[in-house]
Design a protein around this motif. Structure first.
Motif, PDB file in Angstrom:
ATOM      1  N   LEU A 480       0.817  -1.213   0.000  1.00  0.00           N
ATOM      2  CA  LEU A 480       0.000   0.000   0.000  1.00  0.00           C
ATOM      3  C   LEU A 480       0.849   1.260   0.000  1.00  0.00           C
ATOM      4  N   ALA A 481       2.013   1.188   0.625  1.00  0.00           N
ATOM      5  CA  ALA A 481       2.830   2.393   0.797  1.00  0.00           C
ATOM      6  C   ALA A 481       3.845   2.568  -0.326  1.00  0.00           C
ATOM      7  N   GLY A 482       4.181   1.476  -1.029  1.00  0.00           N
ATOM      8  CA  GLY A 482       5.296   1.503  -1.975  1.00  0.00           C
ATOM      9  C   GLY A 482       6.485   0.806  -1.341  1.00  0.00           C
ATOM     10  N   THR A 483       7.334   0.196  -2.207  1.00  0.00           N
ATOM     11  CA  THR A 483       8.470  -0.561  -1.696  1.00  0.00           C
ATOM     12  C   THR A 483       9.516   0.367  -1.089  1.00  0.00           C
ATOM     13  N   GLY A 484      10.109  -0.070   0.010  1.00  0.00           N
ATOM     14  CA  GLY A 484      11.213   0.692   0.599  1.00  0.00           C
ATOM     15  C   GLY A 484      10.853   1.246   1.959  1.00  0.00           C
ATOM     16  N   ALA A 486      11.656   4.005   3.295  1.00  0.00           N
ATOM     17  CA  ALA A 486      11.272   5.424   3.292  1.00  0.00           C
ATOM     18  C   ALA A 486       9.780   5.582   2.980  1.00  0.00           C
ATOM     19  N   GLN A 487       9.180   4.571   2.371  1.00  0.00           N
ATOM     20  CA  GLN A 487       7.740   4.611   2.087  1.00  0.00           C
ATOM     21  C   GLN A 487       6.947   3.966   3.214  1.00  0.00           C
ATOM     22  N   VAL A 488       7.409   2.761   3.613  1.00  0.00           N
ATOM     23  CA  VAL A 488       6.634   1.937   4.550  1.00  0.00           C
ATOM     24  C   VAL A 488       6.536   2.597   5.935  1.00  0.00           C
ATOM     25  N   LEU A 489       7.640   3.156   6.398  1.00  0.00           N
ATOM     26  CA  LEU A 489       7.672   3.706   7.764  1.00  0.00           C
ATOM     27  C   LEU A 489       6.673   4.839   7.986  1.00  0.00           C
ATOM     28  N   PRO A 490       6.758   5.932   7.204  1.00  0.00           N
ATOM     29  CA  PRO A 490       5.820   7.031   7.472  1.00  0.00           C
ATOM     30  C   PRO A 490       4.369   6.623   7.226  1.00  0.00           C
ATOM     31  N   ASP A 491       4.164   5.726   6.260  1.00  0.00           N
ATOM     32  CA  ASP A 491       2.801   5.286   5.970  1.00  0.00           C
ATOM     33  C   ASP A 491       2.226   4.498   7.149  1.00  0.00           C
ATOM     34  N   ALA A 492       3.034   3.603   7.741  1.00  0.00           N
ATOM     35  CA  ALA A 492       2.558   2.794   8.875  1.00  0.00           C
ATOM     36  C   ALA A 492       2.259   3.704  10.066  1.00  0.00           C
ATOM     37  N   GLY A 494       1.351   6.887   9.868  1.00  0.00           N
ATOM     38  CA  GLY A 494       0.152   7.670   9.533  1.00  0.00           C
ATOM     39  C   GLY A 494      -1.123   6.855   9.688  1.00  0.00           C
ATOM     40  N   GLU A 495      -1.093   5.614   9.203  1.00  0.00           N
ATOM     41  CA  GLU A 495      -2.300   4.773   9.291  1.00  0.00           C
ATOM     42  C   GLU A 495      -2.619   4.411  10.739  1.00  0.00           C
ATOM     43  N   SER A 496      -1.587   4.143  11.538  1.00  0.00           N
ATOM     44  CA  SER A 496      -1.839   3.811  12.949  1.00  0.00           C
ATOM     45  C   SER A 496      -2.428   5.029  13.651  1.00  0.00           C
ATOM     46  N   ASP A 497      -1.931   6.195  13.285  1.00  0.00           N
ATOM     47  CA  ASP A 497      -2.445   7.411  13.912  1.00  0.00           C
ATOM     48  C   ASP A 497      -3.926   7.603  13.556  1.00  0.00           C
ATOM     49  N   ARG A 498      -4.268   7.331  12.297  1.00  0.00           N
ATOM     50  CA  ARG A 498      -5.670   7.452  11.868  1.00  0.00           C
ATOM     51  C   ARG A 498      -6.551   6.512  12.695  1.00  0.00           C
ATOM     52  N   LEU A 499      -6.084   5.267  12.848  1.00  0.00           N
ATOM     53  CA  LEU A 499      -6.869   4.265  13.578  1.00  0.00           C
ATOM     54  C   LEU A 499      -6.982   4.649  15.059  1.00  0.00           C
ATOM     55  N   ARG A 500      -5.854   5.015  15.648  1.00  0.00           N
ATOM     56  CA  ARG A 500      -5.831   5.409  17.066  1.00  0.00           C
ATOM     57  C   ARG A 500      -6.820   6.527  17.320  1.00  0.00           C
ATOM     58  N   HIS A 501      -6.780   7.523  16.456  1.00  0.00           N
ATOM     59  CA  HIS A 501      -7.627   8.693  16.613  1.00  0.00           C
ATOM     60  C   HIS A 501      -9.101   8.288  16.533  1.00  0.00           C
ATOM     61  N   ALA A 502      -9.416   7.447  15.540  1.00  0.00           N
ATOM     62  CA  ALA A 502     -10.814   7.027  15.377  1.00  0.00           C
ATOM     63  C   ALA A 502     -11.291   6.255  16.605  1.00  0.00           C
ATOM     64  N   LEU A 503     -10.409   5.445  17.195  1.00  0.00           N
ATOM     65  CA  LEU A 503     -10.816   4.632  18.355  1.00  0.00           C
ATOM     66  C   LEU A 503     -10.962   5.479  19.612  1.00  0.00           C
ATOM     67  N   LEU A 504     -10.055   6.433  19.800  1.00  0.00           N
ATOM     68  CA  LEU A 504     -10.047   7.175  21.063  1.00  0.00           C
ATOM     69  C   LEU A 504     -11.003   8.361  21.057  1.00  0.00           C
TER      70      LEU A 504
END
Ligand SMILES: Cc1cc2nc3c(=O)[nH]c(=O)nc-3n(C[C@H](O)[C@H](O)[C@H](O)COP(=O)(O)OP(=O)(O)OC[C@H]3O[C@@H](n4cnc5c(N)ncnc54)[C@H](O)[C@@H]3O)c2cc1C
Length: 506
Positions: A480-484, A486-492, A494-504
């Protein structure tokens, strides 16, 4: 009038976080980062990893006492995300740049090997008569490429395929000898399948503006865009990227997250407002089992979760989420995803002939010219590897690309090591006798389909939107983020932050 929900108090948030259980499926770097993001705000986290160790494509090996990366060995500096994480994890003082030696091209018809020309963009030269470019494509190739400068701008249209764009403007030699080795090495893909707008954003627009492809490359380089393209600038870590895994695991332990390895998730199902995750693992052998001839039954477990983060490869994610996210199937739009299956064979060699680094830091190949796709001369590329190897050499040979199985796939480990040795000899242009081989390690990977493949971007966006539509669910990782990294880290993150925010803040 609808009432705006009151902002929860800090105490409310803390108790909501503590009462929330997140199951993360997959312990590659995407899953580890997602787990850490949730655990660090006090959520209860369980991470389930199918393999015997976490890391996924970050994998370690030890050859005759030398600790090495067997998978990812560096990260792109663009965006600064990986560097920031490494500093946060206390690894900042281990960050190093590779040696300046530069890479070579091998398999050039008529001349064999030559240094990879400098100053281009994805292999496209800004000046076809530059000495190192002309050496690779010859005089006829250079004159054909020069026609790009004099062709009428009227013929310029918006071309999606990088390979077709390059061949039509600058000729087949530029595409096959300069661009194809780079796209195969970086994306495991043919240039014809690579989307120009994803791989080299702004190139099409610059082409329309300045009227030639080589001029567009020059313009983008002056804008600094070349630094933003994959492979342009990388860094590594003394001791290897595997150190990131230890640091992330330490953090997860500190935040009381549970990490289970050798635990393969088989099912993800809705359960009321939450989820039920079913896994299968091998039970640990006990002393009593020694006399028992029968195979112990697998351990099937169920985990209840408030939210699930899927951090596996694409194929697994699509299977696990097929029922929970029916819209995911539509995001395929009838396309078959061909994920490149590659193998990396790492060799520890007693070969003084390599002291002179005959091919700089590594070799990219003209597709079709060799069995191997690329080679990294690790002891020439990284000072810390040279010091650790104590006068010996480390060479990594890669096999396989998109739509082309690795030549080593059907071989046993010894035969794979011998093939890697003979390919290393051919690519490095020096004799390497079987007696030079001290130890070898072979690893197999299913890479994410490159994000730069034509059509991949739309499929990825549709898949992400489908997952995000389902409450309490997120998916992260290279597909989903692109290989590498530098792509995977910020995307993971960002997505965790989205989920955390929605839950809390629900
Ligand atoms: C050989 C190689 C070299 C690379 N070199 C570099 C490099 O130098 N620099 C760079 O930036 N990038 C590099 N990359 C790319 C980069 O490593 C990846 O993009 C990134 O590590 C992918 O992380 P991920 O978490 O998305 O997936 P993965 O690392 O693939 O992790 C997915 C995890 O999910 C687990 N899993 C799968 N199914 C299940 C299941 N059913 N239940 C539980 N767990 C499951 C897998 O075992 C795996 O551990 C390289 C990749 C490869 C293969």
């Amino acid at each position: 009038m609808a009432e705006t929900p009151a902002t929860p108090s800090a105490d409310d948030l803390a108790s909501r976080a503590a009462g929330t259980h997140i199951v993360v499926i997959g312990g590659g770097v995407g899953g580890l980062i997602a787990a850490r993001e949730c655990a660090k705000v006090g959520m209860r986290v369980t991470l389930l990893e199918a393999a015997d160790a976490v890391g996924g494509a970050i994998r370690r090996t030890e050859l005759d006492g030398v600790g090495l990366d067997a998978g990812a060995e560096s990260y792109a500096t663009r965006g600064g995300h990986v560097r920031a994480l490494l500093q946060e994890l206390g690894l900042g003082d281990r960050i190093v740049a590779p040696a300046a030696g530069g890479a070579w091209l091998a398999g050039i018809p008529g001349i064999g090997a030559a240094p990879l020309p400098v100053g281009g963009l994805l292999g496209i030269p800004s000046n076809p008569f530059q000495e190192d470019v002309r050496r690779v494509i010859g005089w006829s190739g250079a004159w054909r490429a020069y026609l790009d400068r004099v062709r009428p701008p009227l013929t310029i249209g918006h071309q999606l395929s990088l390979g077709r764009l390059v061949a039509s403007r600058m000729g087949a030699k530029v595409r096959d000898r300069l661009v194809a080795p780079v796209t195969t090495g970086v994306y495991s893909a043919s240039p014809d399948d690579v989307d120009v707008d994803v791989a080299a954003p702004g190139l099409n627009a610059a082409l329309t503006r300045v009227g030639s492809l080589s001029g567009a490359v020059m313009a983008l380089r002056q804008d600094g865009a070349a630094r933003k393209t994959p492979g342009a600038a990388v860094e590594g870590l003394i001791g290897g990227m595997g150190a990131v895994l230890d640091a992330l695991l330490e953090d997860l332990a500190r935040f009381d997250a549970e990490v289970r390895t050798a635990t393969r998730v088989e099912q993800v199902a809705r359960d009321g407002d939450g989820w039920r995750v079913t896994s299968r693992s091998r039970p640990e052998a006990t002393a009593d089992d020694a006399d028992d001839e029968s195979e112990p039954a697998d351990l099937v477990e169920e985990f209840d979760a408030d939210a699930v983060i899927v951090a596996t490869d694409e194929g697994t994610a699509r299977v696990l989420l097929a029922d929970a996210v029916p819209a995911l199937a539509a995001s395929m739009a009838g396309a078959a995803v061909v994920a490149p299956e590659i193998e990396v064979v790492t060799l520890l060699l007693d070969a003084p002939v390599l002291d002179a680094a005959p091919r700089g830091t590594g070799v990219l190949t003209v597709p079709g010219s060799h069995i191997a796709k690329a080679l990294t001369h690790s002891t020439a590329k990284w000072d810390w590897v040279r010091e650790a190897a104590g006068g010996r050499h480390v060479v990594r040979v890669s096999f396989g690309a998109q739509g082309e199985p690795a030549a080593t796939a059907e071989l046993d480990d010894d035969a794979a090591a011998q093939l890697a040795l003979s390919e290393a000899s051919a690519l490095l242009g020096v004799p390497l006798a079987p007696s030079a081989l001290i130890a070898a390690h072979r690893a197999r990977y299913v890479q994410a389909q490159p994000a730069s493949i034509i059509g991949a971007g739309e499929r990825r966006d549709a898949a992400r939107a489908a997952v995000q539509d389902v409450p309490g669910l997120a998916a992260v990782g290279a597909w989903l983020a692109g290989t590498g990294l530098a792509q995977v880290l910020p995307d993971a993150k960002g997505e965790s932050d989205r989920l955390r925010h929605a839950l809390l803040f629900a």
